[in-house]
Design a protein around this motif. Structure first.
Motif, PDB file in Angstrom:
ATOM      1  N   ASN A  98      -5.790   9.527  -8.836  1.00 20.17           N
ATOM      2  CA  ASN A  98      -6.453  10.128  -7.679  1.00 20.17           C
ATOM      3  C   ASN A  98      -5.596  10.043  -6.419  1.00 20.17           C
ATOM      4  N   ALA A  99      -4.859   8.954  -6.266  1.00 13.99           N
ATOM      5  CA  ALA A  99      -3.970   8.837  -5.110  1.00 13.99           C
ATOM      6  C   ALA A  99      -2.906   9.926  -5.146  1.00 13.99           C
ATOM      7  N   PHE A 100      -2.366  10.184  -6.341  1.00 11.26           N
ATOM      8  CA  PHE A 100      -1.377  11.252  -6.496  1.00 11.26           C
ATOM      9  C   PHE A 100      -2.004  12.602  -6.142  1.00 11.26           C
ATOM     10  N   ALA A 101      -3.211  12.849  -6.660  1.00 11.45           N
ATOM     11  CA  ALA A 101      -3.890  14.120  -6.413  1.00 11.45           C
ATOM     12  C   ALA A 101      -4.192  14.317  -4.931  1.00 11.45           C
ATOM     13  N   LEU A 102      -4.641  13.261  -4.274  1.00  9.33           N
ATOM     14  CA  LEU A 102      -4.942  13.365  -2.846  1.00  9.33           C
ATOM     15  C   LEU A 102      -3.676  13.664  -2.045  1.00  9.33           C
ATOM     16  N   GLY A 103      -2.549  13.105  -2.479  1.00 10.19           N
ATOM     17  CA  GLY A 103      -1.292  13.417  -1.816  1.00 10.19           C
ATOM     18  C   GLY A 103      -0.896  14.863  -2.006  1.00 10.19           C
ATOM     19  N   ALA A 104      -1.046  15.373  -3.235  1.00 13.56           N
ATOM     20  CA  ALA A 104      -0.680  16.757  -3.520  1.00 13.56           C
ATOM     21  C   ALA A 104      -1.516  17.730  -2.709  1.00 13.56           C
ATOM     22  N   ARG A 105      -2.818  17.467  -2.618  1.00 13.80           N
ATOM     23  CA  ARG A 105      -3.710  18.371  -1.883  1.00 13.80           C
ATOM     24  C   ARG A 105      -3.569  18.173  -0.379  1.00 13.80           C
ATOM     25  N   ARG A 106      -2.993  17.054   0.032  1.00 13.02           N
ATOM     26  CA  ARG A 106      -2.659  16.874   1.445  1.00 13.02           C
ATOM     27  C   ARG A 106      -1.534  17.827   1.838  1.00 13.02           C
ATOM     28  N   ALA A 107      -0.631  18.085   0.904  1.00 21.76           N
ATOM     29  CA  ALA A 107       0.460  19.024   1.157  1.00 21.76           C
ATOM     30  C   ALA A 107       0.008  20.465   0.981  1.00 21.76           C
ATOM     31  N   ASP A 108      -0.849  20.701  -0.007  1.00 19.99           N
ATOM     32  CA  ASP A 108      -1.323  22.053  -0.313  1.00 19.99           C
ATOM     33  C   ASP A 108      -2.744  21.941  -0.850  1.00 19.99           C
ATOM     34  N   SER A 109      -3.709  22.379  -0.074  1.00 18.54           N
ATOM     35  CA  SER A 109      -5.123  22.232  -0.455  1.00 18.54           C
ATOM     36  C   SER A 109      -5.472  23.005  -1.720  1.00 18.54           C
ATOM     37  N   ALA A 110      -4.602  23.925  -2.126  1.00 22.99           N
ATOM     38  CA  ALA A 110      -4.854  24.703  -3.336  1.00 22.99           C
ATOM     39  C   ALA A 110      -4.236  24.067  -4.578  1.00 22.99           C
ATOM     40  N   ALA A 111      -3.511  22.979  -4.409  1.00 19.33           N
ATOM     41  CA  ALA A 111      -2.852  22.337  -5.546  1.00 19.33           C
ATOM     42  C   ALA A 111      -3.888  21.755  -6.503  1.00 19.33           C
ATOM     43  N   ALA A 112      -3.648  21.925  -7.788  1.00 21.65           N
ATOM     44  CA  ALA A 112      -4.532  21.402  -8.829  1.00 21.65           C
ATOM     45  C   ALA A 112      -3.745  20.431  -9.706  1.00 21.65           C
ATOM     46  N   LEU A 113      -4.422  19.377 -10.134  1.00 23.93           N
ATOM     47  CA  LEU A 113      -3.799  18.377 -10.993  1.00 23.93           C
ATOM     48  C   LEU A 113      -4.500  18.368 -12.340  1.00 23.93           C
ATOM     49  N   ARG A 114      -3.740  18.570 -13.410  1.00 19.58           N
ATOM     50  CA  ARG A 114      -4.273  18.481 -14.766  1.00 19.58           C
ATOM     51  C   ARG A 114      -3.772  17.182 -15.370  1.00 19.58           C
ATOM     52  N   VAL A 115      -4.690  16.326 -15.811  1.00 22.34           N
ATOM     53  CA  VAL A 115      -4.315  15.019 -16.334  1.00 22.34           C
ATOM     54  C   VAL A 115      -4.625  14.929 -17.826  1.00 22.34           C
ATOM     55  N   ALA A 116      -3.662  14.407 -18.575  1.00 29.00           N
ATOM     56  CA  ALA A 116      -3.825  14.193 -20.012  1.00 29.00           C
ATOM     57  C   ALA A 116      -3.787  12.695 -20.283  1.00 29.00           C
ATOM     58  N   PHE A 117      -4.880  12.144 -20.809  1.00 29.66           N
ATOM     59  CA  PHE A 117      -4.934  10.729 -21.161  1.00 29.66           C
ATOM     60  C   PHE A 117      -4.478  10.579 -22.614  1.00 29.66           C
ATOM     61  N   VAL A 118      -3.432   9.784 -22.819  1.00 31.60           N
ATOM     62  CA  VAL A 118      -2.831   9.688 -24.146  1.00 31.60           C
ATOM     63  C   VAL A 118      -3.100   8.345 -24.828  1.00 31.60           C
ATOM     64  N   GLY A 172     -11.440  -1.173  -7.527  1.00 33.50           N
ATOM     65  CA  GLY A 172     -11.361  -1.726  -8.866  1.00 33.50           C
ATOM     66  C   GLY A 172     -12.515  -1.321  -9.762  1.00 33.50           C
ATOM     67  N   ARG A 173     -13.464  -0.563  -9.213  1.00 36.55           N
ATOM     68  CA  ARG A 173     -14.593  -0.068 -10.008  1.00 36.55           C
ATOM     69  C   ARG A 173     -14.593   1.455 -10.103  1.00 36.55           C
ATOM     70  N   MET A 174     -13.472   2.071  -9.787  1.00 35.51           N
ATOM     71  CA  MET A 174     -13.394   3.534  -9.757  1.00 35.51           C
ATOM     72  C   MET A 174     -13.625   4.130 -11.139  1.00 35.51           C
ATOM     73  N   VAL A 175     -14.485   5.144 -11.208  1.00 36.78           N
ATOM     74  CA  VAL A 175     -14.780   5.819 -12.480  1.00 36.78           C
ATOM     75  C   VAL A 175     -14.683   7.337 -12.340  1.00 36.78           C
ATOM     76  N   TRP A 176     -14.261   7.832 -11.186  1.00 38.28           N
ATOM     77  CA  TRP A 176     -14.291   9.263 -10.929  1.00 38.28           C
ATOM     78  C   TRP A 176     -12.885   9.849 -10.822  1.00 38.28           C
ATOM     79  N   LEU A 177     -12.823  11.171 -10.962  1.00 39.88           N
ATOM     80  CA  LEU A 177     -11.606  11.927 -10.705  1.00 39.88           C
ATOM     81  C   LEU A 177     -11.832  12.778  -9.456  1.00 39.88           C
ATOM     82  N   ALA A 178     -10.832  12.833  -8.603  1.00 40.72           N
ATOM     83  CA  ALA A 178     -10.973  13.504  -7.312  1.00 40.72           C
ATOM     84  C   ALA A 178     -11.072  15.023  -7.465  1.00 40.72           C
ATOM     85  N   ASP A 179     -11.566  15.634  -6.434  1.00 39.75           N
ATOM     86  CA  ASP A 179     -11.649  17.087  -6.370  1.00 39.75           C
ATOM     87  C   ASP A 179     -10.275  17.689  -6.634  1.00 39.75           C
ATOM     88  N   GLY A 180     -10.239  18.689  -7.493  1.00 41.69           N
ATOM     89  CA  GLY A 180      -8.970  19.335  -7.821  1.00 41.69           C
ATOM     90  C   GLY A 180      -8.295  18.768  -9.056  1.00 41.69           C
TER      91      GLY A 180
END
Length: 383
Positions: A192-212, A369-377
């Motif tokens: 989420n920190a990465f995603a918030l940074g990306a959307r700080r640069a470009d509000s249209a940026a989308a992050l697709r995450v793959a959990f392996v 430390g209790r985060m369970v959500w994924l940020a907008d985008g």
């Protein structure tokens, strides 16, 4: 990144800090190392202080363990110090620690990730009170800990936030792919920190995450990276123990990437942007020097940019002037305490407000430390 000690923070900071506060003077007496009092700031030259480092994997893994190995190299610059390193000790940490303390005579043992071996390691610490055991990660919330134990905790999400900001500037497709281990709070906060940074640069940026998965092999990580690249991502990033395959796949596909844990720029000379790195050199050297000098040392050291515990890899060729300036300013604000990665209002990817307007969650906040959500985008691949 290893998340094996409750690696970010305990649920109750107050109890942990009380426990460590009671132990603040442990090993302050020079007799703990069987020597007369040394000078105020130097490591005694004789006898040598044995420092053992237990790696849960390969110390040249271009990932989590290598970041600690680089810090261990910094210790060799201290006079009167003898370094003993043991690799691939994940299944035998307690037994290997006993060997370092006994036959090798180490009086400081550093463990990169304790995992399920933590109880055994704490038992070793309790049995060898003249040896200091230092762990990477936040201590568990327990009433009693051996007084000769200490913990290092770095807020790597701050560096991931800056990497995300740089990635947001760089992505022309406005689609970034991120390969992560598993959706645990420690991992989610970095995603989420990465995603918030990306959307700080470009509000249209989308992050697709793959959990392996935590046990994913380099081949499986590479396969997930290729799938994200084939799906339209033009920047790849990671939040797992070894990110090297991610950078290699990005370079092979002619797209951009961000590294993790240590400098991975050599694996993507054309497309490397920056990376989120640990910076344990200062914490290692300062703590060991204080212990050796018989001085009080902090049993819980936490921080991000402010303490110099994390950093970003030098910018690669694709990073433009505007992105550099914005990232540098954002990093300085975090280091000065004038900003927070998780500052409201923040919504998750279902539209629910998860951080209210005016609220800021900083590195030591137990709520992270209790985060369970994924940020907008952010969308999870396969969902």
């Amino acid at each position: 990144m290893k998340t094996l000690i409750h690696n970010r923070r305990a649920d109750s900071r107050r109890d942990v800090l009380r426990a460590f506060g009671a132990a603040a003077m442990l090993l302050a007496a020079p007799r703990a190392f069987g020597q007369s009092a040394p000078s105020a700031s130097s490591v005694p030259e004789s006898p040598d202080l044995g420092v053992g480092v237990l790696y849960c994997g390969d110390r040249t893994d271009f990932g989590f363990n290598q970041a600690h190995a680089e810090a261990a190299r910094a210790l060799t610059g201290l006079p009167g110090l003898r370094l003993e390193e043991r690799e691939h000790a994940a299944g035998t940490l307690a037994a290997t620690a006993e060997e370092l303390v006994g036959p090798q005579g180490c009086r400081v043992v550093i463990v990169t990730a304790a995992g399920d071996a933590l109880p055994g390691l704490l038992a070793q610490a309790d049995a060898h009170r003249d040896t200091v055991f230092l762990f990477s990660g936040a201590p568990l919330d327990r009433d009693r800990l051996p007084i000769n134990t200490g913990f290092f905790e770095g807020y790597i999400e701050e560096a991931q936030h800056i990497s995300g900001l740089v990635a947001g500037y760089a992505s022309r497709a406005k689609t970034i792919g991120l390969i992560a281990s598993h959706p645990a709070p420690d991992v989610l906060r970095c995603v989420n920190a990465f995603a918030l940074g990306a959307r700080r640069a470009d509000s249209a940026a989308a992050l697709r995450v793959a959990f392996v998965g935590e046990a994913a092999t380099p081949r499986q990580v590479a396969e997930a990276a290729r799938a994200l690249a084939d799906g339209g991502a033009d920047v790849l990033a990671a939040q797992l123990d070894g990110a090297r395959p991610v950078c290699e796949v990005a370079e092979a596909h002619g797209i951009l990437c961000c590294g993790l844990h240590t400098d991975l720029s050599a694996f993507a000379p054309q497309g490397f942007l920056t990376g989120a790195e640990w910076a344990w050199e200062k914490a290692y050297a300062e703590t060991v020097a204080l212990i050796a000098a018989g001085k009080p040392w902090k049993h819980l050291r936490q921080g991000g940019f402010d303490q110099g515990f994390v950093r970003n890899t030098a910018y690669g060729p694709p990073v433009g002037v505007e992105a550099r300036a914005h990232a540098d300013a954002a990093r300085m604000q975090l280091a000065n305490g004038n900003a927070a990665v998780f500052r409201g209002p923040i919504q998750d990817n279902t539209g629910r407000t998860v951080v209210a307007k005016g609220k800021a969650l900083r590195g030591g906040d137990a709520e992270l430390g209790r985060m369970v959500w994924l940020a907008d985008g952010v969308t999870e691949v396969g969902r």
